[in-house]
Design a protein around this motif. Structure first.
Motif, PDB file in Angstrom:
ATOM      1  N   SER A 152      29.156  43.440 -10.580  1.00 19.50           N
ATOM      2  CA  SER A 152      28.487  42.608  -9.578  1.00 19.50           C
ATOM      3  C   SER A 152      27.043  42.401 -10.044  1.00 19.50           C
ATOM      4  O   SER A 152      26.608  42.983 -11.043  1.00 19.50           O
ATOM      5  CB  SER A 152      28.489  43.324  -8.224  1.00 19.50           C
ATOM      6  OG  SER A 152      27.664  44.491  -8.303  1.00 19.50           O
ATOM      7  N   LYS A 153      26.282  41.620  -9.327  1.00 22.02           N
ATOM      8  CA  LYS A 153      24.866  41.405  -9.653  1.00 22.02           C
ATOM      9  C   LYS A 153      24.120  42.740  -9.616  1.00 22.02           C
ATOM     10  O   LYS A 153      23.298  43.031 -10.481  1.00 22.02           O
ATOM     11  CB  LYS A 153      24.261  40.410  -8.657  1.00 22.02           C
ATOM     12  CG  LYS A 153      22.775  40.212  -8.789  1.00 22.02           C
ATOM     13  CD  LYS A 153      22.413  39.467 -10.067  1.00 22.02           C
ATOM     14  CE  LYS A 153      20.923  39.172 -10.081  1.00 22.02           C
ATOM     15  NZ  LYS A 153      20.261  39.627 -11.270  1.00 22.02           N
ATOM     16  N   GLU A 154      24.438  43.561  -8.631  1.00 23.37           N
ATOM     17  CA  GLU A 154      23.799  44.874  -8.511  1.00 23.37           C
ATOM     18  C   GLU A 154      24.174  45.772  -9.695  1.00 23.37           C
ATOM     19  O   GLU A 154      23.335  46.507 -10.210  1.00 23.37           O
ATOM     20  CB  GLU A 154      24.195  45.556  -7.188  1.00 23.37           C
ATOM     21  CG  GLU A 154      23.653  44.875  -5.943  1.00 23.37           C
ATOM     22  CD  GLU A 154      24.447  43.625  -5.545  1.00 23.37           C
ATOM     23  OE1 GLU A 154      25.631  43.481  -5.942  1.00 23.37           O
ATOM     24  OE2 GLU A 154      23.875  42.779  -4.845  1.00 23.37           O
ATOM     25  N   ASP A 155      25.441  45.691 -10.114  1.00 27.68           N
ATOM     26  CA  ASP A 155      25.880  46.462 -11.277  1.00 27.68           C
ATOM     27  C   ASP A 155      25.117  46.037 -12.530  1.00 27.68           C
ATOM     28  O   ASP A 155      24.726  46.872 -13.350  1.00 27.68           O
ATOM     29  CB  ASP A 155      27.381  46.280 -11.530  1.00 27.68           C
ATOM     30  CG  ASP A 155      28.251  46.874 -10.444  1.00 27.68           C
ATOM     31  OD1 ASP A 155      27.840  47.881  -9.837  1.00 27.68           O
ATOM     32  OD2 ASP A 155      29.352  46.331 -10.223  1.00 27.68           O
ATOM     33  N   MET A 156      24.924  44.738 -12.676  1.00 27.36           N
ATOM     34  CA  MET A 156      24.197  44.224 -13.845  1.00 27.36           C
ATOM     35  C   MET A 156      22.768  44.758 -13.858  1.00 27.36           C
ATOM     36  O   MET A 156      22.275  45.219 -14.893  1.00 27.36           O
ATOM     37  CB  MET A 156      24.199  42.694 -13.852  1.00 27.36           C
ATOM     38  CG  MET A 156      25.560  42.089 -14.124  1.00 27.36           C
ATOM     39  SD  MET A 156      25.617  40.301 -13.826  1.00 27.36           S
ATOM     40  CE  MET A 156      24.406  39.707 -14.986  1.00 27.36           C
ATOM     41  N   ASP A 157      22.110  44.708 -12.708  1.00 23.54           N
ATOM     42  CA  ASP A 157      20.735  45.200 -12.614  1.00 23.54           C
ATOM     43  C   ASP A 157      20.666  46.704 -12.906  1.00 23.54           C
ATOM     44  O   ASP A 157      19.805  47.162 -13.654  1.00 23.54           O
ATOM     45  CB  ASP A 157      20.146  44.907 -11.225  1.00 23.54           C
ATOM     46  CG  ASP A 157      19.935  43.418 -10.991  1.00 23.54           C
ATOM     47  OD1 ASP A 157      19.837  42.662 -11.986  1.00 23.54           O
ATOM     48  OD2 ASP A 157      19.878  43.010  -9.822  1.00 23.54           O
ATOM     49  N   ALA A 158      21.572  47.451 -12.316  1.00 22.82           N
ATOM     50  CA  ALA A 158      21.604  48.896 -12.532  1.00 22.82           C
ATOM     51  C   ALA A 158      21.887  49.211 -14.004  1.00 22.82           C
ATOM     52  O   ALA A 158      21.267  50.110 -14.588  1.00 22.82           O
ATOM     53  CB  ALA A 158      22.652  49.553 -11.640  1.00 22.82           C
ATOM     54  N   ALA A 159      22.799  48.471 -14.615  1.00 27.56           N
ATOM     55  CA  ALA A 159      23.134  48.701 -16.023  1.00 27.56           C
ATOM     56  C   ALA A 159      21.919  48.475 -16.906  1.00 27.56           C
ATOM     57  O   ALA A 159      21.663  49.245 -17.838  1.00 27.56           O
ATOM     58  CB  ALA A 159      24.285  47.786 -16.446  1.00 27.56           C
ATOM     59  N   ARG A 160      21.153  47.423 -16.618  1.00 27.88           N
ATOM     60  CA  ARG A 160      19.937  47.157 -17.403  1.00 27.88           C
ATOM     61  C   ARG A 160      18.939  48.307 -17.267  1.00 27.88           C
ATOM     62  O   ARG A 160      18.350  48.755 -18.254  1.00 27.88           O
ATOM     63  CB  ARG A 160      19.299  45.846 -16.961  1.00 27.88           C
ATOM     64  CG  ARG A 160      20.029  44.630 -17.411  1.00 27.88           C
ATOM     65  CD  ARG A 160      19.270  43.338 -17.063  1.00 27.88           C
ATOM     66  NE  ARG A 160      20.150  42.212 -17.208  1.00 27.88           N
ATOM     67  CZ  ARG A 160      20.712  41.546 -16.203  1.00 27.88           C
ATOM     68  NH1 ARG A 160      20.453  41.880 -14.950  1.00 27.88           N
ATOM     69  NH2 ARG A 160      21.524  40.535 -16.430  1.00 27.88           N
ATOM     70  N   LYS A 161      18.749  48.794 -16.035  1.00 21.69           N
ATOM     71  CA  LYS A 161      17.801  49.887 -15.812  1.00 21.69           C
ATOM     72  C   LYS A 161      18.244  51.168 -16.524  1.00 21.69           C
ATOM     73  O   LYS A 161      17.444  51.844 -17.165  1.00 21.69           O
ATOM     74  CB  LYS A 161      17.631  50.142 -14.311  1.00 21.69           C
ATOM     75  CG  LYS A 161      16.865  49.050 -13.600  1.00 21.69           C
ATOM     76  CD  LYS A 161      16.812  49.292 -12.105  1.00 21.69           C
ATOM     77  CE  LYS A 161      16.142  48.135 -11.401  1.00 21.69           C
ATOM     78  NZ  LYS A 161      16.189  48.272  -9.938  1.00 21.69           N
ATOM     79  N   ILE A 162      19.519  51.500 -16.398  1.00 24.60           N
ATOM     80  CA  ILE A 162      20.024  52.717 -17.044  1.00 24.60           C
ATOM     81  C   ILE A 162      19.974  52.570 -18.551  1.00 24.60           C
ATOM     82  O   ILE A 162      19.570  53.492 -19.278  1.00 24.60           O
ATOM     83  CB  ILE A 162      21.454  53.037 -16.561  1.00 24.60           C
ATOM     84  CG1 ILE A 162      21.447  53.358 -15.070  1.00 24.60           C
ATOM     85  CG2 ILE A 162      22.048  54.201 -17.356  1.00 24.60           C
ATOM     86  CD1 ILE A 162      22.825  53.383 -14.438  1.00 24.60           C
ATOM     87  N   ARG A 163      20.371  51.394 -19.056  1.00 21.58           N
ATOM     88  CA  ARG A 163      20.314  51.144 -20.505  1.00 21.58           C
ATOM     89  C   ARG A 163      18.888  51.309 -21.015  1.00 21.58           C
ATOM     90  O   ARG A 163      18.648  51.965 -22.028  1.00 21.58           O
ATOM     91  CB  ARG A 163      20.826  49.733 -20.806  1.00 21.58           C
ATOM     92  CG  ARG A 163      20.779  49.376 -22.289  1.00 21.58           C
ATOM     93  CD  ARG A 163      20.911  47.892 -22.524  1.00 21.58           C
ATOM     94  NE  ARG A 163      19.814  47.193 -21.855  1.00 21.58           N
ATOM     95  CZ  ARG A 163      19.787  45.894 -21.604  1.00 21.58           C
ATOM     96  NH1 ARG A 163      20.819  45.145 -21.934  1.00 21.58           N
ATOM     97  NH2 ARG A 163      18.764  45.340 -21.024  1.00 21.58           N
ATOM     98  N   ASP A 164      17.917  50.738 -20.302  1.00 25.18           N
ATOM     99  CA  ASP A 164      16.521  50.842 -20.720  1.00 25.18           C
ATOM    100  C   ASP A 164      16.032  52.287 -20.674  1.00 25.18           C
ATOM    101  O   ASP A 164      15.306  52.732 -21.564  1.00 25.18           O
ATOM    102  CB  ASP A 164      15.629  49.958 -19.837  1.00 25.18           C
ATOM    103  CG  ASP A 164      15.919  48.468 -20.042  1.00 25.18           C
ATOM    104  OD1 ASP A 164      16.591  48.112 -21.041  1.00 25.18           O
ATOM    105  OD2 ASP A 164      15.486  47.662 -19.187  1.00 25.18           O
TER     106      ASP A 164
END
Length: 153
Positions: A10-22
Motif C-alpha cells: 500500500s502507499k503506507e507500506d511504500m513509505d515505511a519500506a523507504r524509511k526502513i531501507r534508509d
C-alpha cells in the motif's frame, strides 16, 4: 510443496519500506560488513540481503512474491533440471561429470538445492571454467570452421 504468497504494498507500506531501507543503509555505513544491528536486533548477512530486496521492491511500489519451501533441501533430477532450464539427461551428464555434487537414494539421484543455486550463479557469470579469452578463441575457431565448410548463415 512450494508455497507462494504475493504481497502488494500500500502507499503506507511504500513509505515505511523507504524509511526502513534508509535506516538499514545508514546503519550499514556506520558498521560495514555482513551482519547488521538494527533496533537492537542482529541481522545476519542472509537476512539483511532478503530484507534489502523486499524493501527495495516495496519502496518502488512493486509487489513481492515470497516463496517458502516445505520440501527438503534436495531436488529430484527432474526438479533440478527444470530449475536450471535444461533437460534431465543434460543435468545427469553434469552430475556424472562432477560439475555438481549429488547423492544416491537407492537408484535415484538427489541434488542439494544449494548446488543448483551455485550452478545457476556460475552459469549467470558465463561459467567458471572458461575465461573470456578462451570463449573468444573458441568462437573464432567455430567461425573459421563454418566459413571453411561454406555453410554460412
Amino acid at each position: 510443496m512450494v508455497v507462494k504468497h504475493r504481497i502488494e504494498p500500500s502507499k503506507e507500506d511504500m513509505d515505511a519500506a523507504r524509511k526502513i531501507r534508509d535506516a538499514m543503509q545508514a546503519a550499514r555505513k556506520r558498521a560495514p560488513g555482513g551482519a547488521l544491528r538494527l533496533a537492537g536486533v542482529e541481522l545476519s548477512a542472509a537476512t539483511r540481503v532478503a530484507l534489502d530486496r523486499v524493501l527495495e521492491e516495496f519502496a518502488k511500489g512493486n509487489a513481492v512474491v515470497v516463496e517458502g519451501s516445505r520440501e527438503g533441501s534436495e531436488y529430484t533430477t527432474t526438479r533440478a533440471a527444470a530449475e536450471l532450464g535444461m533437460s534431465r539427461p543434460t543435468l545427469i551428464n553434469l552430475l556424472e561429470g562432477g560439475k555438481m555434487s549429488y547423492r544416491m537414494v537407492g537408484t535415484h539421484r538427489r541434488v542439494l538445492r544449494t548446488e543448483v543455486e551455485r550452478y545457476k550463479r556460475t552459469m549467470s557469470r558465463g561459467g567458471e571454467a572458461v575465461s573470456g579469452r578462451e570463449r573468444t578463441t573458441a568462437l573464432g575457431e567455430m567461425a573459421k570452421t563454418t566459413a571453411s565448410m561454406d555453410e554460412g548463415y
